[in-house]
Design an enzyme around this catalytic site. Structure first.
Site: not given
Lengths: 162, 265
Positions: A12-13
């Site tokens: 998750i970025h």
């Protein structure tokens, strides 16, 4: 339904949390990984990275498959993020409904590109991993390469041929 | 012209330094243009042009190392030409766009070189040569900043007269079209921002801002003033909720399992 399964070293970025979650209008993000789900520090860091209004879960492969195969999951809009092709193949074989899109975006650079072939600017695969993708393709799981929504879609099958 | 060229070159280097060192956001047009304005001795014009340019580039974000448009260079040059060629803000907006495109190209070229250095960085680390590693790192930083300084310096030194002549000789019809186009660009910037930001909870703020302009003829300064007050209100509300949530979370028994939470809204 599972709107997309994305293979991404960074899980998750920004590209996932801001761009894709909005583009796909998802309300659940699941990071599927046997090792990460056992690590409380990584779990809490990933939950923090999830955007507001979207519930994030970090689950081992078996549990993720069980929860996604539940009929109650049909009305949820899910984005799966994974960083291990072996687990991806395992999860896909356990899912009753396949994800709408299979996208490999960033892979092989965090672990090190030594001994891996360059497939695209952001995807590097070892011989074993190439075989995994080819095996998945023969079972009907065809991956695309599309890091961001505005990027052109490329077929991974074709990239592996070329 | 040498002095102005030096000032703009310095502005380019400063903006890029602050964009990169700790990601302080100095490349946002609002900041970049203000810095340029201050260095050229016209801080007010710098801010005015900066506000106009910020609207245009509002939806443009650099994400995961991808720079779709170099809004930092766009901000510096938009402001520089507005001041040095005494162009109207609408013309400055139009002039800034090609520079932001050129900036992307230059950035990609620099990244191409910087990436090629990685094997050398790795080798220095493996050989435990920290001195050599640091020297290489400083070389890279120096090239980065010098490169942007030269872009600013040379463009202004050689280009200002041409731009001035261009601005003075634009036919009225083209000038009016440019003004109209520049007026529409903020709408495009806003639309791009909305793609990533739009949701039910934030929509009212959008309409409050729109209403203030449409019905009360508010200027950007007036709206920014009220916007700041609303932002503080919203944050105070969130902080209060956060505290009560914490209390509630500790008293509530933790029987709701992860599975239940997954299916419940």
């Amino acid at each position: 339904m599972i709107k997309m399964l994305r293979i991404d070293d960074r899980l998750i970025h920004g590209q996932v949390a801001v761009t894709w979650s909005k583009q796909l209008a998802v309300n659940r993000i699941i990071v599927v990984s046997d090792s990460i789900s056992q690590d409380p520090i990584q779990v809490s860091a990933l939950k923090m990275a999830a955007p507001e209004g979207i519930k994030a879960f970090i689950l081992p492969v078996d549990k993720a498959a069980k929860m996604l195969n539940d009929p109650r999951a049909d009305r949820l809009q899910v984005l799966l993020v994974m960083n291990n092709p072996v687990e991806v193949a395992q999860l896909l074989s356990e899912l009753t409904t396949q994800p709408s899109v299979l996208d490999v975006a960033n892979y092989g650079r965090v672990a090190g590109i030594e001994g891996r072939h360059k497939i695209t600017d952001t995807v590097y695969l070892s011989d074993d991993e190439v075989t995994i993708f080819k095996t998945m393709a023969t079972k009907g799981s065809h991956f695309i390469y599309q890091p961001l929504p505005n990027d052109a879609v490329k077929s991974v099958d074709e990239l592996l041929e070329g | 012209m040498i002095m102005q060229a030096l000032a703009v070159g310095l502005a380019c280097a400063l903006v890029k330094f602050g964009a990169w060192w700790g990601a302080m956001g100095w490349d946002r047009p609002m900041v970049a243009s203000t810095i340029t304005g201050i260095l050229l001795g016209h801080p007010v014009e710098g801010m005015t042009v900066g506000a106009a340019l910020e609207l245009v580039y509002m939806g443009t974000q650099s994400m995961g190392g991808v720079l779709p448009q170099d809004y930092g260079l766009g901000g510096v040059f938009g402001c520089a030409f507005a001041i040095l060629a005494t162009a109207k803000p609408s013309v400055a907006v139009a002039l800034s766009i090609p520079f932001s495109m050129l900036g992307t190209l230059i950035y990609d070229l620099f990244k191409f070189w910087a990436t090629s250095l990685i094997t050398r960085f790795q080798k220095h680390l493996e050989d435990h040569q920290i001195g050599a590693f640091k020297r290489l790192w400083f070389t890279q930083a120096t090239v980065y900043l010098t490169m942007y300084f030269l872009i600013g310096f040379i463009s202004i030194l050689l280009g200002t007269n041409a731009i001035k002549a261009l601005v003075n000789n634009i036919p009225t019809a083209v000038m009016s079209s440019l003004t109209v186009a520049a007026g529409m660009l903020p709408a495009l910037g806003m639309a791009l921002l909305m793609i990533t930001l739009w949701d039910k909870k934030l929509a009212p703020y959008f309409f409050i801002g729109f209403g203030l302009v449409a019905f009360f003829k508010g200027t950007l300064i007036e709206i920014a003033f009220l916007g700041a007050a609303i932002a503080v209100l919203a944050i105070i509300g969130q902080l209060t909720n956060h505290k009560t949530d914490k209390v509630a979370a500790t008293t509530e028994d933790a029987t709701t399992s992860e599975e239940e939470d997954f299916y419940n809204d």
